[in-house]
Design a protein around this motif. Structure first.
Motif, PDB file in Angstrom:
ATOM      1  N   ILE A  13       1.221  -1.298   0.055  1.00  0.00           N
ATOM      2  CA  ILE A  13      -0.087  -0.422  -0.098  1.00  0.00           C
ATOM      3  C   ILE A  13       1.191   1.121   0.104  1.00  0.00           C
ATOM      4  CG2 ILE A  13      -1.526   1.465   1.358  1.00  0.00           C
ATOM      5  CD1 ILE A  13      -2.527  -1.740   2.039  1.00  0.00           C
ATOM      6  N   TYR A  54      -4.511   6.246   0.579  1.00  0.00           N
ATOM      7  CA  TYR A  54      -3.738   5.280   0.561  1.00  0.00           C
ATOM      8  C   TYR A  54      -3.830   4.278  -0.407  1.00  0.00           C
ATOM      9  CZ  TYR A  54      -1.070   6.758   4.641  1.00  0.00           C
ATOM     10  OH  TYR A  54      -0.404   7.919   5.222  1.00  0.00           O
ATOM     11  N   ALA A  79       6.880   1.005   5.662  1.00  0.00           N
ATOM     12  CA  ALA A  79       6.908   1.878   6.253  1.00  0.00           C
ATOM     13  C   ALA A  79       6.305   1.520   8.089  1.00  0.00           C
ATOM     14  CB  ALA A  79       6.243   2.876   6.118  1.00  0.00           C
ATOM     15  N   GLY A  80       5.290   0.281   7.299  1.00  0.00           N
ATOM     16  CA  GLY A  80       4.443  -0.497   8.675  1.00  0.00           C
ATOM     17  C   GLY A  80       5.671  -1.936   8.923  1.00  0.00           C
ATOM     18  N   ARG A  81       6.806  -2.374   7.924  1.00  0.00           N
ATOM     19  CA  ARG A  81       6.866  -3.616   8.291  1.00  0.00           C
ATOM     20  C   ARG A  81       8.319  -2.786   8.711  1.00  0.00           C
ATOM     21  NH1 ARG A  81       5.480  -4.924   3.185  1.00  0.00           N
ATOM     22  NH2 ARG A  81       7.713  -3.540   1.598  1.00  0.00           N
ATOM     23  N   ALA A  83       8.453  -0.245  10.900  1.00  0.00           N
ATOM     24  CA  ALA A  83       8.178  -0.761  12.382  1.00  0.00           C
ATOM     25  C   ALA A  83       7.826  -1.978  13.140  1.00  0.00           C
ATOM     26  CB  ALA A  83       7.012   0.016  12.095  1.00  0.00           C
ATOM     27  N   GLN A  84       7.631  -2.448  12.508  1.00  0.00           N
ATOM     28  CA  GLN A  84       6.460  -4.319  13.061  1.00  0.00           C
ATOM     29  C   GLN A  84       8.728  -4.599  13.809  1.00  0.00           C
ATOM     30  OE1 GLN A  84       5.981  -5.839   9.557  1.00  0.00           O
ATOM     31  NE2 GLN A  84       3.866  -5.711  10.160  1.00  0.00           N
TER      32      GLN A  84
ATOM     33  N   ARG B  64      -3.944  -0.502  12.274  1.00  0.00           N
ATOM     34  CA  ARG B  64      -2.716   0.067  12.650  1.00  0.00           C
ATOM     35  C   ARG B  64      -2.549   1.868  13.245  1.00  0.00           C
ATOM     36  NH1 ARG B  64      -5.316   1.818   6.798  1.00  0.00           N
ATOM     37  NH2 ARG B  64      -6.842   3.588   7.272  1.00  0.00           N
ATOM     38  N   TRP B  66      -0.473   2.051  15.935  1.00  0.00           N
ATOM     39  CA  TRP B  66      -0.675   2.008  16.941  1.00  0.00           C
ATOM     40  C   TRP B  66      -0.024   2.639  18.188  1.00  0.00           C
ATOM     41  CZ3 TRP B  66       4.118  -0.769  14.813  1.00  0.00           C
ATOM     42  CH2 TRP B  66       4.024  -1.548  13.533  1.00  0.00           C
ATOM     43  N   SER B 124      -1.920  -6.574  12.560  1.00  0.00           N
ATOM     44  CA  SER B 124      -1.248  -5.177  12.193  1.00  0.00           C
ATOM     45  C   SER B 124       0.402  -4.918  11.959  1.00  0.00           C
ATOM     46  CB  SER B 124      -2.137  -4.228  12.311  1.00  0.00           C
ATOM     47  OG  SER B 124      -1.199  -2.903  12.304  1.00  0.00           O
ATOM     48  N   PRO B 129       0.504  -3.655   8.206  1.00  0.00           N
ATOM     49  CA  PRO B 129       0.767  -3.153   9.094  1.00  0.00           C
ATOM     50  C   PRO B 129      -0.826  -2.866   8.689  1.00  0.00           C
ATOM     51  CG  PRO B 129       2.789  -3.990   7.510  1.00  0.00           C
ATOM     52  CD  PRO B 129       1.916  -4.441   7.249  1.00  0.00           C
ATOM     53  N   MET B 130      -0.976  -2.041   7.843  1.00  0.00           N
ATOM     54  CA  MET B 130      -2.416  -0.738   7.633  1.00  0.00           C
ATOM     55  C   MET B 130      -3.423  -1.809   7.554  1.00  0.00           C
ATOM     56  SD  MET B 130      -0.885   1.962   6.467  1.00  0.00           S
ATOM     57  CE  MET B 130      -2.537   2.558   5.240  1.00  0.00           C
ATOM     58  N   PHE B 331       0.700   6.565  10.164  1.00  0.00           N
ATOM     59  CA  PHE B 331       0.731   5.668  11.301  1.00  0.00           C
ATOM     60  C   PHE B 331       1.330   5.068  11.789  1.00  0.00           C
ATOM     61  CE2 PHE B 331      -3.503   5.769   7.460  1.00  0.00           C
ATOM     62  CZ  PHE B 331      -4.301   6.062   8.448  1.00  0.00           C
ATOM     63  N   HIS B 332       2.714   4.295  10.868  1.00  0.00           N
ATOM     64  CA  HIS B 332       3.368   3.662  11.793  1.00  0.00           C
ATOM     65  C   HIS B 332       4.593   5.189  12.480  1.00  0.00           C
ATOM     66  CE1 HIS B 332       0.653   1.011  10.121  1.00  0.00           C
ATOM     67  NE2 HIS B 332       1.085   0.665  10.814  1.00  0.00           N
TER      68      HIS B 332
END
Lengths: 109, 357
Positions: A13, A54, A79-81, A83-84, B64, B66, B124, B129-130, B331-332
């Motif tokens: 995304i 998005y 970016a989310g990965r 942050a994971q 998402r 967090w 997430s 994550p989204m 979001f992150h």
């Protein structure tokens, strides 16, 4: 669309910034595309109105129409990965004496 | 301390209850999630012989987003530590004295439910994550599309739930009755989800709740009622219960409909929202805006409008002003930035509570 050094995977995304000439044009775009938005629409310095959207790369053509600009500003999945990798593992509060502490400074008196 | 996983959010809440038994009450939520997770809320306040007015704060609703959980866990931890040790609290350039902290917890109870949607957060944080919704597959109808799982918890409350009837078709409220909508599916009926049922149970357990804050991201705003249309304080009959206005709601800048809010309530909401923004601004100079939910986008079934609507639908219910914080610009955020956001928002929330108390 801006050039990007790293091609996203098909399911990633992307974070886009979409602008339209006025609020009604932006509302029509969001109504037609049912896009996932982030943040609140803002008036840009050039008077246009913009919002974060998005979506996956294959859906970007749905957004592109006369009077609308679409600029890729990031890869939200990437970016989310990242942050994971900053998510705790295990349970740092499992020990009996482990208690969360806030980030505020504790000020005397 | 990096982001909390779902086990740690729950563990943080129970650890705080254990560490501060005289200042807290651990409240088990009655409903388990689809993935069989349970949750607790934490009441933070000085013991009192008589019930006190409450500020209820919830977070972790949208998977998402967090940092909302961390904002609330840190808020509770800071207040408890400061109260125990007789200190004040410093959030960057915003400071609160020991007397302010103590007075706040003397006059108010804070009911803090930091993780409403643990299944969604886990998904997430470990897979997509989204992801935004919960993980309830009951409405997918066997469709293998993974987007058909889940309900948007913050469209599942009983406020204008039948949005197709309530709104002008051109208004494009940000809600869907399509179970495969990846973001804003409202669910088959209001309060169909265990997560919203838990929030409702908490409201019923704490009837002296007078203020409600739902912590979300992002837009750097604090939203106050209403979210379905513009506000007006002139015509009490033009309101969400009046079916004469079905099909007319949700259009900006028109004369067909605007949602009724008593002038005193709107003034009170604006003052509290401004207090939040003032406390936040002092930390490092960020400017959050108080706006009505409608000025973010038109919605139905949200928590903030539901809690405020209860008193109109049933005057025996106490009046609860509803707010939604929309922190940050993504979001992150990386954890280093998230720590700064926690300071920003927690300073705002303490200032909000002081203004309410």
């Amino acid at each position: 669309m801006s050039a990007v050094p790293n091609e996203p995977s098909q399911d990633d995304i992307l974070r886009l910034h979409v602008t339209a000439k006025d609020p009604e044009a932006l509302r029509a775009l969001l109504r037609d595309t049912r896009a996932d938005v982030g943040g609140r629409p803002h008036v840009e310095t050039d008077g246009r109105i913009g919002v974060d959207v998005y979506t996956t790369a294959d859906r970007i053509p749905d957004l592109e129409r006369e009077g609308v600009t679409v600029t890729r500003t990031g890869n939200a999945s990437e970016a989310g990965r990242a942050a994971q990798a900053e998510v705790g593992s295990g349970d740092r509060f499992a020990p009996d004496d482990a208690v969360p502490h806030g980030l505020a400074a504790k000020l005397a008196g | 301390m990096p982001y909390l996983n779902v086990t740690e959010v729950e563990s943080a809440v129970t650890s705080l209850a254990t560490a501060y038994p005289d200042l807290t009450q651990l409240v088990p939520l009655p409903n388990t999630t689809f993935e069989n997770r349970t949750a607790h809320a934490l009441v933070v306040g000085e013991p009192s012989d008589t019930p006190k007015p409450c500020v209820m704060m919830i977070g972790g609703v949208h998977a998402r987003e967090w940092g909302s959980c961390e904002i609330l866990v840190h808020l509770a931890a800071d207040l408890l530590e400061a109260k125990r040790d007789g200190t004040g609290l410093g959030y960057g350039g915003t400071a609160f004295t020991a007397g302010q902290v103590s007075g706040l917890l003397h006059r108010l109870d804070l009911v803090i439910f930091p993780l409403v949607n643990p299944d969604g957060r886990h998904y997430s944080q470990t897979v997509r994550p989204m992801w935004r919704k919960n993980r309830n597959p009951a409405n997918a109808g066997g469709n293998p599309n993974p987007d058909c799982i889940g309900v948007d918890i913050n469209r599942n409350y009983d406020f204008l739930f039948d949005f197709v009837t309530a709104f002008d078709p051109s208004s494009n409220p940000r809600v869907s009755n399509d179970p495969c909508d990846p973001q804003v599916y409202a669910g088959p009926s209001a309060f169909s989800e265990p997560e919203t049922q838990n929030v409702l149970a908490l409201l019923e357990q704490f009837p002296l709740t007078r203020w409600f804050v739902d912590v979300h991201s992002y837009s750097q705003d604090i939203l106050y009622n209403w979210g379905d249309d513009e506000n007006q304080s002139i015509d009490p009959d033009m309101n969400f219960r009046n079916s004469e206005y079905d099909g007319k709601r949700g259009v900006p800048n028109d004369l067909a409909y605007a949602e009724y809010i008593p002038k005193g309530d709107e003034d009170a909401a604006v003052l509290l929202a401004e207090a939040f923004c003032h406390g936040l601004n002092g930390v490092r100079g960020l400017t959050y805006k108080p706006i009505t939910g409608f000025h973010l986008y038109p919605t139905s079934g949200t928590s903030d409008d539901y809690v405020y609507s209860r008193n109109f639908a049933d005057p025996d219910q106490g009046k609860v002003l509803g707010f939604t914080v929309e922190w940050g610009t993504e979001f992150h955020p990386r954890w280093a930035e998230m720590q700064q956001i926690i300071l920003d928002v927690d300073a705002g929330l303490v200032q909000f509570c002081l203004a309410a108390a």
